[in-house]
Write a protein that holds these residues in place. Structure first.
Motif, PDB file in Angstrom:
ATOM      1  N   ARG A 109       0.809  -1.210   0.000  1.00  0.00           N
ATOM      2  CA  ARG A 109       0.000   0.000   0.000  1.00  0.00           C
ATOM      3  C   ARG A 109       0.843   1.261   0.000  1.00  0.00           C
ATOM      4  NH1 ARG A 109      -0.047   2.320   4.958  1.00  0.00           N
ATOM      5  NH2 ARG A 109       0.736   1.086   6.717  1.00  0.00           N
ATOM      6  N   MET A 110       2.149   1.137   0.279  1.00  0.00           N
ATOM      7  CA  MET A 110       2.997   2.313   0.395  1.00  0.00           C
ATOM      8  C   MET A 110       3.288   2.956  -0.949  1.00  0.00           C
ATOM      9  SD  MET A 110       3.567   2.561   3.638  1.00  0.00           S
ATOM     10  CE  MET A 110       5.031   3.573   3.856  1.00  0.00           C
ATOM     11  N   ASN A 111       3.021   2.252  -2.055  1.00  0.00           N
ATOM     12  CA  ASN A 111       3.415   2.809  -3.341  1.00  0.00           C
ATOM     13  C   ASN A 111       2.558   3.995  -3.772  1.00  0.00           C
ATOM     14  OD1 ASN A 111       1.061   1.537  -4.031  1.00  0.00           O
ATOM     15  ND2 ASN A 111       1.916   0.280  -5.664  1.00  0.00           N
ATOM     16  N   HIS A 112       1.513   4.322  -3.001  1.00  0.00           N
ATOM     17  CA  HIS A 112       0.697   5.482  -3.337  1.00  0.00           C
ATOM     18  C   HIS A 112       0.957   6.648  -2.393  1.00  0.00           C
ATOM     19  CE1 HIS A 112      -1.533   3.464  -6.458  1.00  0.00           C
ATOM     20  NE2 HIS A 112      -1.840   2.474  -5.645  1.00  0.00           N
ATOM     21  N   ASP A 113       1.849   6.502  -1.431  1.00  0.00           N
ATOM     22  CA  ASP A 113       2.157   7.590  -0.516  1.00  0.00           C
ATOM     23  C   ASP A 113       2.876   8.712  -1.254  1.00  0.00           C
ATOM     24  OD1 ASP A 113       1.029   6.221   1.527  1.00  0.00           O
ATOM     25  OD2 ASP A 113       2.898   5.572   2.454  1.00  0.00           O
ATOM     26  N   ALA A 114       2.540   9.944  -0.909  1.00  0.00           N
ATOM     27  CA  ALA A 114       3.246  11.081  -1.487  1.00  0.00           C
ATOM     28  C   ALA A 114       4.725  10.994  -1.120  1.00  0.00           C
ATOM     29  CB  ALA A 114       2.649  12.389  -0.975  1.00  0.00           C
ATOM     30  N   GLY A 115       5.578  11.181  -2.106  1.00  0.00           N
ATOM     31  CA  GLY A 115       7.020  11.159  -1.858  1.00  0.00           C
ATOM     32  C   GLY A 115       7.672   9.802  -1.965  1.00  0.00           C
ATOM     33  N   ARG A 116       6.894   8.706  -2.016  1.00  0.00           N
ATOM     34  CA  ARG A 116       7.479   7.364  -2.118  1.00  0.00           C
ATOM     35  C   ARG A 116       7.734   7.057  -3.595  1.00  0.00           C
ATOM     36  NH1 ARG A 116       7.862   3.222   1.513  1.00  0.00           N
ATOM     37  NH2 ARG A 116       8.109   5.053   2.874  1.00  0.00           N
ATOM     38  N   ALA A 117       8.988   6.775  -3.935  1.00  0.00           N
ATOM     39  CA  ALA A 117       9.363   6.578  -5.334  1.00  0.00           C
ATOM     40  C   ALA A 117      10.512   5.587  -5.425  1.00  0.00           C
ATOM     41  CB  ALA A 117       9.762   7.918  -5.970  1.00  0.00           C
ATOM     42  N   VAL A 118      10.930   5.321  -6.647  1.00  0.00           N
ATOM     43  CA  VAL A 118      12.070   4.454  -6.913  1.00  0.00           C
ATOM     44  C   VAL A 118      13.120   5.270  -7.659  1.00  0.00           C
ATOM     45  CG1 VAL A 118      12.896   2.403  -8.115  1.00  0.00           C
ATOM     46  CG2 VAL A 118      10.662   2.370  -6.977  1.00  0.00           C
ATOM     47  N   LEU A 119      14.342   5.237  -7.173  1.00  0.00           N
ATOM     48  CA  LEU A 119      15.463   5.918  -7.811  1.00  0.00           C
ATOM     49  C   LEU A 119      16.188   4.927  -8.710  1.00  0.00           C
ATOM     50  CD1 LEU A 119      17.411   8.344  -8.119  1.00  0.00           C
ATOM     51  CD2 LEU A 119      18.601   7.517  -6.067  1.00  0.00           C
ATOM     52  N   LEU A 120      16.254   5.243  -9.991  1.00  0.00           N
ATOM     53  CA  LEU A 120      16.887   4.379 -10.978  1.00  0.00           C
ATOM     54  C   LEU A 120      18.101   5.094 -11.570  1.00  0.00           C
ATOM     55  CD1 LEU A 120      13.598   3.411 -12.823  1.00  0.00           C
ATOM     56  CD2 LEU A 120      14.885   1.896 -11.323  1.00  0.00           C
ATOM     57  N   GLU A 163      22.411   4.105 -12.958  1.00  0.00           N
ATOM     58  CA  GLU A 163      23.575   3.231 -13.082  1.00  0.00           C
ATOM     59  C   GLU A 163      23.213   1.765 -12.872  1.00  0.00           C
ATOM     60  OE1 GLU A 163      26.315   4.779 -10.266  1.00  0.00           O
ATOM     61  OE2 GLU A 163      26.799   6.551 -11.477  1.00  0.00           O
ATOM     62  N   GLY A 164      22.048   1.361 -13.354  1.00  0.00           N
ATOM     63  CA  GLY A 164      21.635  -0.029 -13.255  1.00  0.00           C
ATOM     64  C   GLY A 164      21.111  -0.440 -11.899  1.00  0.00           C
ATOM     65  N   ASN A 165      21.006   0.487 -10.957  1.00  0.00           N
ATOM     66  CA  ASN A 165      20.500   0.179  -9.613  1.00  0.00           C
ATOM     67  C   ASN A 165      19.113   0.778  -9.420  1.00  0.00           C
ATOM     68  OD1 ASN A 165      22.888  -1.161  -8.737  1.00  0.00           O
ATOM     69  ND2 ASN A 165      23.862   0.835  -8.443  1.00  0.00           N
ATOM     70  N   ALA A 166      18.337   0.146  -8.545  1.00  0.00           N
ATOM     71  CA  ALA A 166      16.994   0.622  -8.223  1.00  0.00           C
ATOM     72  C   ALA A 166      16.811   0.585  -6.715  1.00  0.00           C
ATOM     73  CB  ALA A 166      15.933  -0.240  -8.911  1.00  0.00           C
ATOM     74  N   LEU A 167      16.417   1.720  -6.125  1.00  0.00           N
ATOM     75  CA  LEU A 167      16.259   1.840  -4.682  1.00  0.00           C
ATOM     76  C   LEU A 167      14.926   2.496  -4.361  1.00  0.00           C
ATOM     77  CD1 LEU A 167      19.761   3.325  -3.707  1.00  0.00           C
ATOM     78  CD2 LEU A 167      19.099   0.920  -3.627  1.00  0.00           C
ATOM     79  N   TRP A 168      14.263   1.981  -3.319  1.00  0.00           N
ATOM     80  CA  TRP A 168      13.109   2.706  -2.791  1.00  0.00           C
ATOM     81  C   TRP A 168      13.606   3.957  -2.087  1.00  0.00           C
ATOM     82  CZ3 TRP A 168       8.390   2.276  -4.234  1.00  0.00           C
ATOM     83  CH2 TRP A 168       7.844   1.049  -4.603  1.00  0.00           C
ATOM     84  N   ILE A 169      12.921   5.069  -2.304  1.00  0.00           N
ATOM     85  CA  ILE A 169      13.283   6.313  -1.640  1.00  0.00           C
ATOM     86  C   ILE A 169      12.022   6.979  -1.095  1.00  0.00           C
ATOM     87  CG2 ILE A 169      15.354   6.739  -3.031  1.00  0.00           C
ATOM     88  CD1 ILE A 169      13.704   8.721  -4.685  1.00  0.00           C
ATOM     89  N   GLN A 170      12.222   7.813  -0.083  1.00  0.00           N
ATOM     90  CA  GLN A 170      11.164   8.688   0.411  1.00  0.00           C
ATOM     91  C   GLN A 170      11.667  10.111   0.240  1.00  0.00           C
ATOM     92  OE1 GLN A 170       8.072   7.759   1.433  1.00  0.00           O
ATOM     93  NE2 GLN A 170       7.520   9.931   1.542  1.00  0.00           N
ATOM     94  N   CYS A 171      11.057  10.834  -0.666  1.00  0.00           N
ATOM     95  CA  CYS A 171      11.529  12.167  -1.008  1.00  0.00           C
ATOM     96  C   CYS A 171      11.161  13.168   0.083  1.00  0.00           C
ATOM     97  CB  CYS A 171      10.930  12.623  -2.339  1.00  0.00           C
ATOM     98  SG  CYS A 171      11.326  11.514  -3.708  1.00  0.00           S
TER      99      CYS A 171
END
Length: 234
Positions: free
Chosen positions: A208-219, A221-229
């Motif tokens: 359910r967190m994928n709809h929170d404001a500021g929750r995104a994925v940083l892509l 150099e071939g890496n992917a990270l969950w981030i909270q902006c």
């Protein structure tokens, strides 16, 4: 468990490190992050979870274009405000080592680092780098768009200019031509999120967190990270 804790306290043992870090917070205030220093070619903008620990995420402003992809209300404009914050005060040009910002506000809120005088860079002045922040940039990438800046704002080949742009859809974005780094806000539609570059493994963790404001994925150099902006006043 309680007996083990009592025995550990009795023997004066040091507590073992936690096996897992706490999850990313749902809200990150801008003042929770280290301040961005003028003259340093990166901007702190979020907290990132690399699966082992949580650390500060930075955006390099001299290492290629950055695309911010997501629907309205997710935090795109807030991210765009963060790179300009160290340079702008009340929308007036400020002097800094090799940097200054002119806030040319319009419907898509453009910023440009200029020559310290609030005017476009003079050929006689040596400017280390230019940074252009563009909100609501979808029309700039539309092959049939009529915007006067269209087709010239997203090219990653110009090493003297970094463009950080926000769009609602990636359908006209070409990777890596338009941007080598992306910040993608999940839509909740698996097919769309996969096409935007979010790995299937990360999507399975979203919940359910994928709809929170500021929750995104940083892509990048071939890496992917969950981030909270971070949140900032804009």
């Amino acid at each position: 468990v309680e007996a083990a804790r009592t025995a550990a306290a009795f023997h004066g043992l040091v507590h073992a490190s936690a096996l897992f870090t706490a999850p990313l917070p749902r809200i990150v205030e801008a003042d929770m992050l280290p301040a961005t220093v003028i003259g340093v070619p990166s901007v702190t903008f979020a907290l990132a979870d690399d699966g082992i620990g949580i650390d500060v995420a930075e955006l390099a402003v001299n290492a290629g274009n950055v695309g911010i992809i997501g629907s309205a209300g997710r935090g795109k404009s807030t991210i765009l405000a963060l790179p300009s914050a160290p340079f702008t005060r009340h929308s007036r040009p400020v002097r800094a080592p090799g940097h200054a910002v002119r806030d040319g506000r319009s419907s898509r809120r453009r910023y440009a680092i200029t020559d310290g005088c609030g005017s476009p860079p003079n050929r006689h002045l040596r400017i280390p780098h230019l940074l252009w922040l563009v909100d609501d940039a979808d029309t700039l990438f539309d092959p049939f768009g009529t915007d006067r800046y269209a087709h010239g704002s997203g090219r990653a080949g110009d090493h003297d200019v970094t463009v950080v742009f926000a769009v609602e859809t990636s359908k006209h974005i070409r990777i890596p031509e338009h941007c080598g780094t992306r910040i993608v806000f999940p839509t909740g539609e698996r097919t769309v999120d996969l096409m935007d570059g979010i790995p299937a493994g990360l999507l399975s963790q979203a919940g359910r967190m994928n709809h929170d404001a500021g929750r995104a994925v940083l892509l990048r150099e071939g890496n992917a990270l969950w981030i909270q902006c971070a949140m900032a006043k804009i």
